[in-house]
Write a protein that holds these residues in place. Sequence first.
Motif, PDB file in Angstrom:
ATOM      1  N   UNK A 121       0.818  -1.181   0.076  1.00 61.52           N
ATOM      2  CA  UNK A 121       0.025   0.118  -0.011  1.00 61.52           C
ATOM      3  C   UNK A 121       0.872   1.116   0.015  1.00 61.52           C
ATOM      4  N   UNK A 122       0.379   2.227  -0.774  1.00 61.58           N
ATOM      5  CA  UNK A 122       1.177   3.698  -0.624  1.00 61.58           C
ATOM      6  C   UNK A 122       0.782   4.539   0.360  1.00 61.58           C
ATOM      7  N   UNK A 123       1.667   5.046   1.165  1.00 61.66           N
ATOM      8  CA  UNK A 123       1.519   5.894   2.005  1.00 61.66           C
ATOM      9  C   UNK A 123       2.450   7.188   2.297  1.00 61.66           C
ATOM     10  N   UNK A 124       2.072   8.211   2.762  1.00 58.37           N
ATOM     11  CA  UNK A 124       3.001   9.507   2.818  1.00 58.37           C
ATOM     12  C   UNK A 124       3.763   9.521   4.128  1.00 58.37           C
ATOM     13  N   UNK A 125       4.985   9.815   3.940  1.00 57.20           N
ATOM     14  CA  UNK A 125       5.450   9.914   5.232  1.00 57.20           C
ATOM     15  C   UNK A 125       5.601  11.415   5.676  1.00 57.20           C
ATOM     16  N   UNK A 126       4.828  11.380   6.901  1.00 61.83           N
ATOM     17  CA  UNK A 126       4.616  12.821   7.557  1.00 61.83           C
ATOM     18  C   UNK A 126       5.556  13.270   8.704  1.00 61.83           C
ATOM     19  N   UNK A 127       6.410  12.380   9.028  1.00 67.14           N
ATOM     20  CA  UNK A 127       7.346  12.695  10.198  1.00 67.14           C
ATOM     21  C   UNK A 127       8.428  11.517  10.346  1.00 67.14           C
ATOM     22  N   UNK A 128       9.949  12.086  10.345  1.00 66.18           N
ATOM     23  CA  UNK A 128      11.043  11.084  10.486  1.00 66.18           C
ATOM     24  C   UNK A 128      11.656  11.299   9.198  1.00 66.18           C
ATOM     25  N   UNK A 129      12.557  10.551   8.744  1.00 67.07           N
ATOM     26  CA  UNK A 129      13.527  10.597   7.711  1.00 67.07           C
ATOM     27  C   UNK A 129      12.458  10.676   6.701  1.00 67.07           C
ATOM     28  N   UNK A 130      12.934  11.412   5.687  1.00 64.92           N
ATOM     29  CA  UNK A 130      12.325  11.284   4.313  1.00 64.92           C
ATOM     30  C   UNK A 130      10.863  12.075   4.381  1.00 64.92           C
ATOM     31  N   UNK A 131      10.744  12.799   5.380  1.00 67.53           N
ATOM     32  CA  UNK A 131       9.461  13.220   5.392  1.00 67.53           C
ATOM     33  C   UNK A 131       8.987  13.970   4.041  1.00 67.53           C
ATOM     34  N   UNK A 132       7.555  13.727   3.786  1.00 67.23           N
ATOM     35  CA  UNK A 132       6.997  14.520   2.418  1.00 67.23           C
ATOM     36  C   UNK A 132       7.143  13.545   1.450  1.00 67.23           C
ATOM     37  N   UNK A 133       7.929  12.346   1.334  1.00 64.92           N
ATOM     38  CA  UNK A 133       7.987  11.509   0.322  1.00 64.92           C
ATOM     39  C   UNK A 133       6.976  10.224   0.427  1.00 64.92           C
ATOM     40  N   UNK A 134       6.675   9.654  -0.526  1.00 69.72           N
ATOM     41  CA  UNK A 134       5.879   8.507  -0.590  1.00 69.72           C
ATOM     42  C   UNK A 134       6.655   7.085  -0.481  1.00 69.72           C
ATOM     43  N   UNK A 135       5.924   6.113   0.167  1.00 63.88           N
ATOM     44  CA  UNK A 135       6.562   5.028   0.573  1.00 63.88           C
ATOM     45  C   UNK A 135       5.634   3.829   0.088  1.00 63.88           C
ATOM     46  N   UNK A 136       6.107   2.630  -0.306  1.00 65.91           N
ATOM     47  CA  UNK A 136       5.376   1.286  -0.549  1.00 65.91           C
ATOM     48  C   UNK A 136       6.353   0.380  -0.107  1.00 65.91           C
ATOM     49  N   UNK A 137       5.799  -0.698   0.862  1.00 66.79           N
ATOM     50  CA  UNK A 137       6.580  -1.832   1.040  1.00 66.79           C
ATOM     51  C   UNK A 137       6.027  -2.912   0.042  1.00 66.79           C
ATOM     52  N   UNK A 138       7.154  -3.649  -0.595  1.00 65.22           N
ATOM     53  CA  UNK A 138       6.806  -4.833  -1.598  1.00 65.22           C
ATOM     54  C   UNK A 138       7.312  -6.092  -0.690  1.00 65.22           C
ATOM     55  N   UNK A 139       6.295  -6.970  -0.730  1.00 67.68           N
ATOM     56  CA  UNK A 139       6.907  -8.290  -0.120  1.00 67.68           C
ATOM     57  C   UNK A 139       7.436  -9.120  -1.604  1.00 67.68           C
ATOM     58  N   UNK A 140       8.760  -9.274  -1.367  1.00 63.63           N
ATOM     59  CA  UNK A 140       9.564  -9.697  -2.558  1.00 63.63           C
ATOM     60  C   UNK A 140      10.157 -11.416  -1.914  1.00 63.63           C
ATOM     61  N   UNK A 141       9.210 -12.022  -1.474  1.00 62.94           N
ATOM     62  CA  UNK A 141       9.579 -13.438  -0.780  1.00 62.94           C
ATOM     63  C   UNK A 141       9.968 -14.191  -1.948  1.00 62.94           C
ATOM     64  N   UNK A 142       8.997 -14.142  -3.047  1.00 64.20           N
ATOM     65  CA  UNK A 142       9.383 -15.083  -4.165  1.00 64.20           C
ATOM     66  C   UNK A 142      10.986 -14.945  -4.791  1.00 64.20           C
ATOM     67  N   UNK A 143      11.124 -13.799  -4.786  1.00 65.58           N
ATOM     68  CA  UNK A 143      12.460 -13.459  -5.312  1.00 65.58           C
ATOM     69  C   UNK A 143      13.710 -13.544  -4.286  1.00 65.58           C
ATOM     70  N   UNK A 144      13.561 -12.707  -3.430  1.00 67.81           N
ATOM     71  CA  UNK A 144      14.824 -12.362  -2.600  1.00 67.81           C
ATOM     72  C   UNK A 144      14.455 -13.097  -1.065  1.00 67.81           C
ATOM     73  N   UNK A 145      13.393 -13.262  -0.691  1.00 71.48           N
ATOM     74  CA  UNK A 145      12.915 -13.761   0.653  1.00 71.48           C
ATOM     75  C   UNK A 145      12.591 -12.673   1.797  1.00 71.48           C
ATOM     76  N   UNK A 146      12.730 -11.291   1.085  1.00 72.65           N
ATOM     77  CA  UNK A 146      12.573 -10.287   1.857  1.00 72.65           C
ATOM     78  C   UNK A 146      11.705  -9.184   1.545  1.00 72.65           C
ATOM     79  N   UNK A 147      12.052  -7.826   1.822  1.00 72.49           N
ATOM     80  CA  UNK A 147      10.785  -6.875   1.492  1.00 72.49           C
ATOM     81  C   UNK A 147      11.651  -5.756   0.908  1.00 72.49           C
ATOM     82  N   UNK A 148      11.150  -5.105  -0.149  1.00 73.38           N
ATOM     83  CA  UNK A 148      11.626  -3.849  -0.809  1.00 73.38           C
ATOM     84  C   UNK A 148      10.810  -2.818  -0.247  1.00 73.38           C
ATOM     85  N   UNK A 149      11.633  -1.764   0.258  1.00 70.63           N
ATOM     86  CA  UNK A 149      11.029  -0.303   0.724  1.00 70.63           C
ATOM     87  C   UNK A 149      11.067   0.423  -0.688  1.00 70.63           C
TER      88      UNK A 149
END
Length: 101
Positions: free
Chosen positions: A36-64
Amino acid sequence: MGIWKNTIQIKHSPLRTTIFPLQINGLKMTDILIGRVGKIISGDEQGRYIKVVDDAENTGGFLILIADDIEFRSGYDNWVEDKDALNRYFLECEWLINWSR
């Protein structure tokens, strides 16, 4: 006291504090939502957009994915190996994210 119950206060300096609601549309801003897409409203990268992708099939981890715009035309990504590392990454960045987009 009751007015502060559902808020998070971020102290930027001795003279400046920002108060955010803990939830927007039923979603906690401290939650980590996958795909899901979200907007960072506080912390590092404030004002930018974020999406976390489950990459279990390729790398076993998560892309941020982090971007300057909601269409993710310009930005960068990071990778973490598992859910624990993802939680640590979010804590280190001190993010509050509006996931209601």
